[in-house]
Design a protein around this motif. Structure first.
Motif, short mmCIF file in Angstrom:
data_model
loop_
_atom_site.label_atom_id
_atom_site.label_comp_id
_atom_site.label_asym_id
_atom_site.label_seq_id
_atom_site.Cartn_x
_atom_site.Cartn_y
_atom_site.Cartn_z
N VAL A 56 0.84 -1.21 0.00
CA VAL A 56 0.00 0.00 0.00
C VAL A 56 0.87 1.25 0.00
N PHE A 57 1.92 1.26 0.82
CA PHE A 57 2.80 2.41 0.92
C PHE A 57 3.46 2.72 -0.43
N VAL A 58 4.02 1.69 -1.04
CA VAL A 58 4.74 1.90 -2.29
C VAL A 58 3.79 2.28 -3.42
N VAL A 59 2.68 1.56 -3.52
CA VAL A 59 1.75 1.80 -4.62
C VAL A 59 1.13 3.19 -4.52
N ALA A 60 0.72 3.58 -3.31
CA ALA A 60 0.15 4.91 -3.15
C ALA A 60 1.15 5.99 -3.52
N GLY A 61 2.39 5.83 -3.09
CA GLY A 61 3.42 6.81 -3.45
C GLY A 61 3.69 6.84 -4.93
N THR A 62 3.68 5.67 -5.56
CA THR A 62 3.94 5.61 -7.00
C THR A 62 2.83 6.30 -7.78
N PHE A 63 1.58 6.05 -7.40
CA PHE A 63 0.46 6.71 -8.07
C PHE A 63 0.54 8.22 -7.89
N ALA A 64 0.81 8.65 -6.68
CA ALA A 64 0.87 10.09 -6.42
C ALA A 64 1.96 10.75 -7.25
N TYR A 65 3.13 10.11 -7.31
CA TYR A 65 4.22 10.70 -8.09
C TYR A 65 3.90 10.69 -9.58
#
Length: 866
Positions: free
Chosen positions: A295-304
């Motif tokens: 969740v942490f990585v995917v959310a950050g990737t989408f946001a970026y």
């Protein structure tokens, strides 16, 4: 709008690939974890392995059930215990007498027996071998009292003489045969010998329906004999007949179970029960960690990914798109990518789960027959989580994208003017605030189990630091890049300004490094610090002159302990046996550690401080010394269940002071163990005479005499050797637990590091073109990219060091009252290797795609469409 979404998805397929990979791998990680966990928990529902031939198994209780609530809100929870309760005395004879003429009856017992080169530590009667399929490797059945059959694989062959450690001492047997079976490995002796070694403790009675004869030499597979309607015709009728016998014997109080079908497995010997319990606990932690990381990585990737398209959204706004349309466009893309990635992740996770299960078997956390299998309902949460994370990670970014002004289309620089938002600040503060009570609990009420809170606290700290990265990165990058300011040339200057100016890009690329090193650092340092504190407490507790530990098997029998007391130079020998008890915790049952010993004998062997009562009163079968963390006071009755599910209500005669080596440990009188567990000592503490303790030569003589007196099943060790071996075993267990808990999560974050940096590098096409057109060489641009990768790794490592430092300080502060010394143990080797791997991945994932981009002419590069 739907057509536009799919058009953009097809047109930006290459740029959306990074987001797709992050989400697909995250769902795969979560699916693999949940499938493995479900397979482990569901193991008890499989077909039996030991009692495959009988139709009905009558066994003692093997679980503890408690009821909470009242009225319609009453709930019952059950926990399977390590051992099963013995059948009441005489019940096996009653069953045999009542049903022996109509059913095949096999009385099964399980006594303790262990030998070098032979698997298993139980001995069963040879008649029990017929309860499951087997094939001969060599030899044949036991015929004499001194014969034994071993299970393959074993290093022994028929005719070999083997010394077997039993609860009655050591005995020498002759191997009559070796067989192979899928059932748990065990010894087989003649029925009378097995019954003797089990102290007459009947484990189960197996019943099989006999074919009913219809005439001379003929039989049917379904019916009973003509004129004999009471004869059991199937498993259900046989089970009913067995229950009638149990009722007549007044044993139908819940202490006896009648098992049929797959439930027969619940009455089987379960040598892997403890490992299965540990595996479930570890997999629960691993699944939670895997979910957090994904969740942490995917959310950050989408946001970026959305933030990097600021100029594109500005163009859409300039072309007349409304904020709502841009918002819907981004969410539509997230939905399309989320559906495809989640489905792909579930398929990949299904393939990875068996490999992960094999790792559990190799590391000893799961039984040898364990494997993960596909369960539809178990992967649906992973699929749903992937979809929700895709939409949730894109929601805030989509809202910000809709607020982009048309003038943003004119911005070319990657410099962020307002990276911190109100929502980011609030959530970051909540994350930091959530970690405070967890660390406070560890500091105020420390225990070995409370150290597990380190992982949760580390997760919250990582989220907090990641969200506040736009505020932390500029000064941190300035500090880390200070040496670059004095370096000649423009490479250092450009790298320094790039890391400090493009805050959102630096934060996004440093986040996977932060979560990788932060979780690994906090977990490994927490385990290491706890192990060092436990060792310190144990060294401070042991005051005995020497210790005797098992050289073969799991313990030393009473006969060996009695022999020790007769060894010249030994003044006293005090056995202590490790076990487990079950304690009610509100609506659940929790396993707690226990030690069986006689309280008066512990004086002079162990320094066990008490806050109330006296250890000398720990005698008989109705007393207990409780740890300080329990809810019972001196004189009260404790509510416990022994390892074989037998309820016990002993009187509290002492309350132990808080000590790490006795944390969550009950002391029970040695006599209480009789009839419930094999009377085996895990360790025997020795007090030597002054003459025997005087020199190393005298101690060596005592050690030789001990080996002779115990028949070779016991060996003498000093306190340092004993604790060093225990520490080595604990370190091995910690390493294996770290592999299980961190393994796949770290592999995923390593891939995430590469994925995020490739995305970030690819999105800098115009920046590279501008620098090249300004006169920079290809080598200089690559040097800038490589330097920035080093800086990003340094930023992530620095934030991870802060997470590790905070959690380690909390653990040290809390454990200080439970051990004489609590050094913070930082495993520099593993952490250094992980950091070096992160750096290598960051360099390769930045320099390689940049090198491929820079092969093109600068003018062509500047014309590349975004």
């Amino acid at each position: 709008m739907t057509g536009l979404v799919w058009h953009i998805v097809r047109a930006r397929m290459s740029s959306l690939l990074g987001t797709f990979l992050a989400l697909a791998l995250g769902v795969a990680l979560l699916a693999a974890m949940t499938l493995t966990l479900v397979s482990t928990v569901g193991g008890s529902g499989r077909a039996p392995r030991w009692y495959t031939a009988p139709d009905v198994v009558v066994a003692g209780a093997g679980k503890v059930s408690i009821t909470s609530g009242s009225g319609e809100d009453r709930e019952t929870s059950s926990t399977r215990t390590i051992r099963t309760r013995a059948l009441p005395a005489g019940l096996a004879d009653r069953l045999q007498a009542a049903l022996g003429g109509e059913a095949a009856v096999v009385v099964d017992v399980a006594g303790y027996a262990a030998a070098d080169g032979a698997p298993g530590d139980t001995v069963h009667p040879w008649s029990a071998a017929a309860l499951h399929p087997y094939s001969w490797v060599a030899g044949g059945a036991p015929r004499a009292a001194g014969d034994v059959v071993l299970s393959a694989p074993t290093g022994h062959r028929p005719g070999d003489r083997v010394t077997v450690a039993t609860a009655h001492g050591t005995r020498v047997f002759t191997v009559s045969g070796v067989l192979r079976t899928d059932a748990p490995g065990a010894f087989y002796a003649t029925d009378p010998v097995a019954m003797e070694l089990a102290d007459g403790r009947v484990t189960a009675v197996a019943l099989a329906v006999r074919p009913a004869t219809t005439g001379a030499g003929t039989s049917t597979s379904t019916g009973g004999a003509a004129g004999d309607p009471a004869r059991p015709r199937d498993a259900a009728a046989l089970a009913a007949a067995a229950r009638a016998v149990i009722h007549d014997a007044r044993a139908d109080d819940g202490s006896v179970r009648v098992l049929t079908g797959n439930s027969r497995r619940a009455g089987e010997p379960d040598p892997d029960g403890e490992r299965r319990t540990v595996a479930i606990a570890l997999l629960g932690t691993t699944t939670g960690l895997g979910g957090f990381v994904s969740v942490f990585v995917v959310a950050g990737t989408f946001a970026y990914a959305v933030a990097a398209r600021r100029r594109e959204f500005g163009l859409l706004r300039a072309a007349g798109a409304t904020p709502r349309q841009v918002f819907r466009l981004v969410l539509g893309e997230a939905l399309a990518v989320g559906l495809l990635a989640s489905l792909s992740g579930v398929l990949l996770g299904t393939l990875l789960a068996p490999a992960f299960a094999e790792v559990l078997v190799r590391t000893g956390f799961a039984p040898s027959d364990f494997t993960a299998h596909f369960v539809f309902w178990a992967v649906t949460p992973a699929f749903g989580t992937g979809l929700l994370v895709a939409l949730g990670g894109a929601w805030a970014a989509a809202w910000r994208a809709g607020r982009i002004r048309p003038v943003e289309a004119l911005r070319e620089a990657a410099v962020d003017r307002r990276a911190m938002t109100v929502g980011r600040t609030v959530i970051g503060l909540l994350a930091f605030g959530g970690s405070v009570p967890l660390i406070a609990v560890l500091m105020v009420s420390p225990s070995a189990s409370a150290v597990a809170l380190i992982i949760v606290a580390a997760m919250l700290l990582i989220v907090g630091f990641a969200l506040f990265a736009p505020l932390i990165i500029p000064p941190l990058a300035w500090l880390l890049t200070a040496p670059l300011a004095a370096s000649p040339g423009a490479v250092g200057l450009l790298a320094r300004h790039g890391a400090r100016g493009a805050v959102r890009r630096t934060a996004a690329t440093a986040a996977p490094i932060l979560v990788t090193l932060g979780i690994a650092g906090a977990t490994l340092t927490g385990f290491g610090t706890l192990q060092a504190a436990t060792d310190s407490a144990a060294r401070d507790q042991i005051t005995a002159d020497a210790l005797v530990v098992p050289a073969v098997g799991a313990g030393l029998p009473d006969a060996a302990v009695q022999a020790l007391r007769a060894v010249p130079g030994v003044r006293a020998a005090v056995p202590v046996g490790d076990a487990s008890v079950y304690v009610r915790d509100d609506e659940d049952l929790e396993p707690w550690a226990a030690r069986y010993a006689t309280g008066a004998d512990l004086a002079g062997m162990l320094d066990i401080p008490v806050t109330a009562g006296r250890l000398a009163d720990l005698t008989g079968t109705d007393t207990v010394a409780v740890p300080a963390g329990s809810r019972w006071k001196l004189g009260e009755r404790a509510e416990l269940w022994l390892a074989d599910s037998t309820p016990a209500r002993p009187r509290v005669v002492a309350v132990l002071d808080r000590r790490l080596d006795l944390d969550e440990t009950f002391l029970l009188p040695a006599a209480l163990r009789t009839g419930h567990e094999p009377a085996l000592a895990t360790v025997v503490y020795l007090r030597l005479t002054p003459e025997a303790a005087r020199s190393a030569a005298d101690r060596a003589g005592v050690a030789a005499a001990v080996a002779t007196a115990t028949g070779g099943v016991g060996k003498t060790v000093g306190t340092d050797e004993y604790l060093s071996a225990a520490n080595a075993e604990q370190a091995r267990a910690n390493r294996q637990a770290s592999v299980v808990v961190l393994g796949m999560a770290l592999v995923y974050t390593a891939i995430a590091i590469a994925n995020t940096l490739v995305m970030a590098t690819r999105d800098r096409t115009r920046e590279f073109a501008t620098v090249r057109l300004a006169g920079a060489t290809r080598r200089q641009v690559l040097a800038v990219v490589g330097t920035e990768a080093v800086v990003v790794t340094g930023v992530g490592a620095a934030l991870a060091a802060a997470v590790t430092g905070i959690t380690a300080w909390g653990a040290q502060y809390g454990l200080a009252d439970l051990a004489p010394s609590v050094p913070i143990v930082i495993p520099w080797g593993p952490l250094g290797a992980i950091a070096a791997t992160c750096l290598a991945i960051a360099l390769l994932a930045s320099v390689i795609p940049a090198s491929l981009l820079l092969r093109r002419d600068p003018a062509d590069l500047a014309a590349v469409q975004e």
